[in-house]
Design a protein around this motif. Structure first.
Motif, PDB file in Angstrom:
ATOM      1  N   ALA A  16      20.563   9.371  18.477  1.00  0.00           N
ATOM      2  CA  ALA A  16      19.353   9.559  19.557  1.00  0.00           C
ATOM      3  C   ALA A  16      20.230   9.830  20.960  1.00  0.00           C
ATOM      4  CB  ALA A  16      18.354   8.572  19.670  1.00  0.00           C
ATOM      5  N   LEU A  17      21.236   9.318  20.960  1.00  0.00           N
ATOM      6  CA  LEU A  17      21.865   8.989  22.388  1.00  0.00           C
ATOM      7  C   LEU A  17      22.071  10.245  23.403  1.00  0.00           C
ATOM      8  CD1 LEU A  17      24.895   6.383  21.756  1.00  0.00           C
ATOM      9  CD2 LEU A  17      23.220   6.464  23.739  1.00  0.00           C
ATOM     10  N   PRO A  18      22.306  11.324  22.700  1.00  0.00           N
ATOM     11  CA  PRO A  18      22.430  12.654  23.404  1.00  0.00           C
ATOM     12  C   PRO A  18      21.194  13.182  24.005  1.00  0.00           C
ATOM     13  CG  PRO A  18      23.759  12.884  21.496  1.00  0.00           C
ATOM     14  CD  PRO A  18      23.015  11.695  21.209  1.00  0.00           C
ATOM     15  N   TRP A  19      20.004  12.589  23.527  1.00  0.00           N
ATOM     16  CA  TRP A  19      18.755  13.003  23.955  1.00  0.00           C
ATOM     17  C   TRP A  19      18.041  11.830  24.596  1.00  0.00           C
ATOM     18  CZ3 TRP A  19      17.844  18.092  23.160  1.00  0.00           C
ATOM     19  CH2 TRP A  19      18.689  18.502  22.131  1.00  0.00           C
ATOM     20  N   MET A  20      18.507  10.788  24.966  1.00  0.00           N
ATOM     21  CA  MET A  20      17.868   9.527  25.519  1.00  0.00           C
ATOM     22  C   MET A  20      17.816   9.435  26.840  1.00  0.00           C
ATOM     23  SD  MET A  20      19.563   6.303  23.357  1.00  0.00           S
ATOM     24  CE  MET A  20      19.479   5.369  24.722  1.00  0.00           C
ATOM     25  N   ALA A  21      16.582   9.178  27.424  1.00  0.00           N
ATOM     26  CA  ALA A  21      16.151   8.973  28.927  1.00  0.00           C
ATOM     27  C   ALA A  21      16.348   7.500  29.118  1.00  0.00           C
ATOM     28  CB  ALA A  21      14.867   9.594  29.061  1.00  0.00           C
ATOM     29  N   ARG A  22      16.014   6.429  28.094  1.00  0.00           N
ATOM     30  CA  ARG A  22      16.155   5.153  28.294  1.00  0.00           C
ATOM     31  C   ARG A  22      16.354   4.477  26.950  1.00  0.00           C
ATOM     32  NH1 ARG A  22      11.712   4.369  31.643  1.00  0.00           N
ATOM     33  NH2 ARG A  22      11.469   2.365  31.288  1.00  0.00           N
ATOM     34  N   PHE A  23      16.713   3.239  27.177  1.00  0.00           N
ATOM     35  CA  PHE A  23      16.857   2.333  26.260  1.00  0.00           C
ATOM     36  C   PHE A  23      16.053   1.063  26.330  1.00  0.00           C
ATOM     37  CE2 PHE A  23      19.138  -1.181  24.193  1.00  0.00           C
ATOM     38  CZ  PHE A  23      19.491  -1.114  22.938  1.00  0.00           C
ATOM     39  N   ASP A  24      15.099   0.903  25.640  1.00  0.00           N
ATOM     40  CA  ASP A  24      13.976  -0.140  25.729  1.00  0.00           C
ATOM     41  C   ASP A  24      14.063  -1.483  25.078  1.00  0.00           C
ATOM     42  OD1 ASP A  24      12.655   1.665  27.930  1.00  0.00           O
ATOM     43  OD2 ASP A  24      11.211   2.144  26.612  1.00  0.00           O
ATOM     44  N   VAL A  25      14.307  -2.628  25.731  1.00  0.00           N
ATOM     45  CA  VAL A  25      14.533  -3.760  25.043  1.00  0.00           C
ATOM     46  C   VAL A  25      13.378  -4.734  24.993  1.00  0.00           C
ATOM     47  CG1 VAL A  25      15.914  -5.839  25.279  1.00  0.00           C
ATOM     48  CG2 VAL A  25      16.984  -3.777  26.043  1.00  0.00           C
ATOM     49  N   ALA A  26      13.257  -4.950  23.629  1.00  0.00           N
ATOM     50  CA  ALA A  26      12.262  -6.154  23.426  1.00  0.00           C
ATOM     51  C   ALA A  26      12.410  -6.630  22.010  1.00  0.00           C
ATOM     52  CB  ALA A  26      10.768  -5.818  23.657  1.00  0.00           C
ATOM     53  N   ASP A  27      12.423  -7.887  21.826  1.00  0.00           N
ATOM     54  CA  ASP A  27      12.795  -8.395  20.451  1.00  0.00           C
ATOM     55  C   ASP A  27      11.680  -8.235  19.474  1.00  0.00           C
ATOM     56  OD1 ASP A  27      14.752  -9.472  18.719  1.00  0.00           O
ATOM     57  OD2 ASP A  27      15.387 -10.767  20.034  1.00  0.00           O
ATOM     58  N   VAL A  28      11.879  -8.643  18.270  1.00  0.00           N
ATOM     59  CA  VAL A  28      10.958  -8.626  17.120  1.00  0.00           C
ATOM     60  C   VAL A  28      11.138 -10.019  16.330  1.00  0.00           C
ATOM     61  CG1 VAL A  28      10.080  -7.556  14.973  1.00  0.00           C
ATOM     62  CG2 VAL A  28      10.936  -6.093  16.891  1.00  0.00           C
ATOM     63  N   PRO A  29      10.013 -10.585  15.953  1.00  0.00           N
ATOM     64  CA  PRO A  29       8.608 -10.307  16.376  1.00  0.00           C
ATOM     65  C   PRO A  29       8.344 -10.818  17.665  1.00  0.00           C
ATOM     66  CG  PRO A  29       8.902 -12.488  15.077  1.00  0.00           C
ATOM     67  CD  PRO A  29      10.179 -11.749  15.337  1.00  0.00           C
ATOM     68  N   GLY A  30       7.315 -10.512  18.378  1.00  0.00           N
ATOM     69  CA  GLY A  30       6.808 -11.007  19.307  1.00  0.00           C
ATOM     70  C   GLY A  30       6.651 -10.262  20.712  1.00  0.00           C
ATOM     71  N   ARG A  31       7.875  -9.212  20.696  1.00  0.00           N
ATOM     72  CA  ARG A  31       7.915  -8.417  21.793  1.00  0.00           C
ATOM     73  C   ARG A  31       8.643  -9.306  23.194  1.00  0.00           C
ATOM     74  NH1 ARG A  31       4.365  -3.553  23.267  1.00  0.00           N
ATOM     75  NH2 ARG A  31       5.911  -2.454  24.753  1.00  0.00           N
ATOM     76  N   GLY A  32       9.438 -10.321  22.646  1.00  0.00           N
ATOM     77  CA  GLY A  32       9.822 -11.422  23.470  1.00  0.00           C
ATOM     78  C   GLY A  32      11.346 -10.848  24.504  1.00  0.00           C
ATOM     79  N   GLU A  33      11.807 -11.558  25.048  1.00  0.00           N
ATOM     80  CA  GLU A  33      13.144 -11.314  25.566  1.00  0.00           C
ATOM     81  C   GLU A  33      14.199 -11.401  24.507  1.00  0.00           C
ATOM     82  OE1 GLU A  33      12.278 -15.480  26.809  1.00  0.00           O
ATOM     83  OE2 GLU A  33      11.101 -13.499  26.448  1.00  0.00           O
ATOM     84  N   PRO A  34      15.336 -10.631  24.711  1.00  0.00           N
ATOM     85  CA  PRO A  34      16.442 -10.896  23.964  1.00  0.00           C
ATOM     86  C   PRO A  34      16.930 -12.184  23.649  1.00  0.00           C
ATOM     87  CG  PRO A  34      17.060  -9.239  25.514  1.00  0.00           C
ATOM     88  CD  PRO A  34      15.760  -9.902  25.996  1.00  0.00           C
ATOM     89  N   GLY A  35      17.098 -12.393  22.279  1.00  0.00           N
ATOM     90  CA  GLY A  35      17.411 -13.742  21.756  1.00  0.00           C
ATOM     91  C   GLY A  35      16.388 -14.473  21.082  1.00  0.00           C
TER      92      GLY A  35
END
Length: 261
Positions: free
Chosen positions: A196-215
């Motif tokens: 996907a990298l050549p077509w990316m506008a953004r890299f969205d970060v949230a963890d699984v499960p729960g949509r919490g912060e990284p870690g």
């Protein structure tokens, strides 16, 4: 790199203007919104200017979706209003959706259509929609959303949104690589990210499960950060997290520690 924070879940006990101030105090380059139509957008833009952060993105449409050709007129009407708003406040990205999304993430389903008909409707709709932003510097971001929490959503993983970008083949149509949604619906984050990298506008970060912060979950964001670095990605990294335990400042510290901004 530029770093953004979505204000949807962060500092939820504060008015949005104060959320902008909190984001600025933590060193983010920009803030992102969801539905702008029920907010004081111009007031928020002024706060952003005062605080020295960009108002980066918000929904281009919500009540109607591109997968249903009978809804295309409404999509374009919503998008037209959003383009005008984005130009007024200097936003650079508008998010687009295959299906209309109601309150609580419930999609407004199109009439029964086969997969190919929905795909073709999306391609044709995006080709029309991009005419609204040509020459403006605004990017239409095609948004994959998992169908675990949003059943029936057509763009349910990044492979479909990548196909959309390739089919329309316009520099102002790009995709969001959302780790939370992709892990739930499609997995294989490393392989999909590289493709996907050549077509990316953004890299969205949230963890699984729960949509919490990284870690807080199962996604190895240190590894994914290494993939971005090895591939020379220098675009936007956005944190669209629902902070664990409601601790927004703690969530920001975790984001900053991992991504080093």
């Amino acid at each position: 790199m530029k770093y953004s924070i979505s204000l949807q879940f962060m500092w939820a006990d504060l008015p949005f203007a104060d959320r902008v101030r909190k984001a600025a105090s933590h060193g983010f380059d920009q803030v992102d919104l969801w539905d702008w139509t029920d907010l004081d957008l111009d007031g928020l833009a002024e706060t952003c200017r005062t605080e020295g952060v960009a108002l980066g993105s918000f929904f281009g449409h919500r009540g109607s979706g591109l997968a249903d050709p009978s809804q295309r007129g409404r999509v374009l009407e919503e998008l037209s209003a959003s383009v005008e708003a984005a130009r007024r406040v200097g936003a650079s990205q508008l998010h687009t959706f295959s299906d209309g999304i109601g309150p609580g993430g419930v999609i407004r389903k199109p009439p029964p259509l086969g997969w190919e008909a929905r795909y073709q409707s999306c391609v044709e709709g995006l080709a029309e929609a991009v005419k609204l932003v040509e020459g403006t510097g605004i990017t239409l971001v095609v948004e994959a959303i998992n169908n675990i929490y949003v059943p029936g959503y057509f763009w349910n993983e990044v492979g479909i949104t990548l196909a959309m970008c390739r089919a329309v083949d316009h520099p102002q149509v790009r995709l969001a690589f959302d780790c939370f949604h992709q892990q739930l619906s499609g997995g294989r984050l490393t392989d999909h990210l590289r493709e996907a990298l050549p077509w990316m506008a953004r890299f969205d970060v949230a963890d699984v499960p729960g949509r919490g912060e990284p870690g807080t979950g199962e996604i190895n964001f240190a590894h994914l950060r290494g993939v971005l670095e090895s591939e020379g990605y220098d675009g936007l990294i956005s944190f669209e997290v629902d902070p664990a335990g409601g601790d927004s400042d703690g969530a920001v510290r975790a984001c900053r520690e991992l991504f080093g901004f």
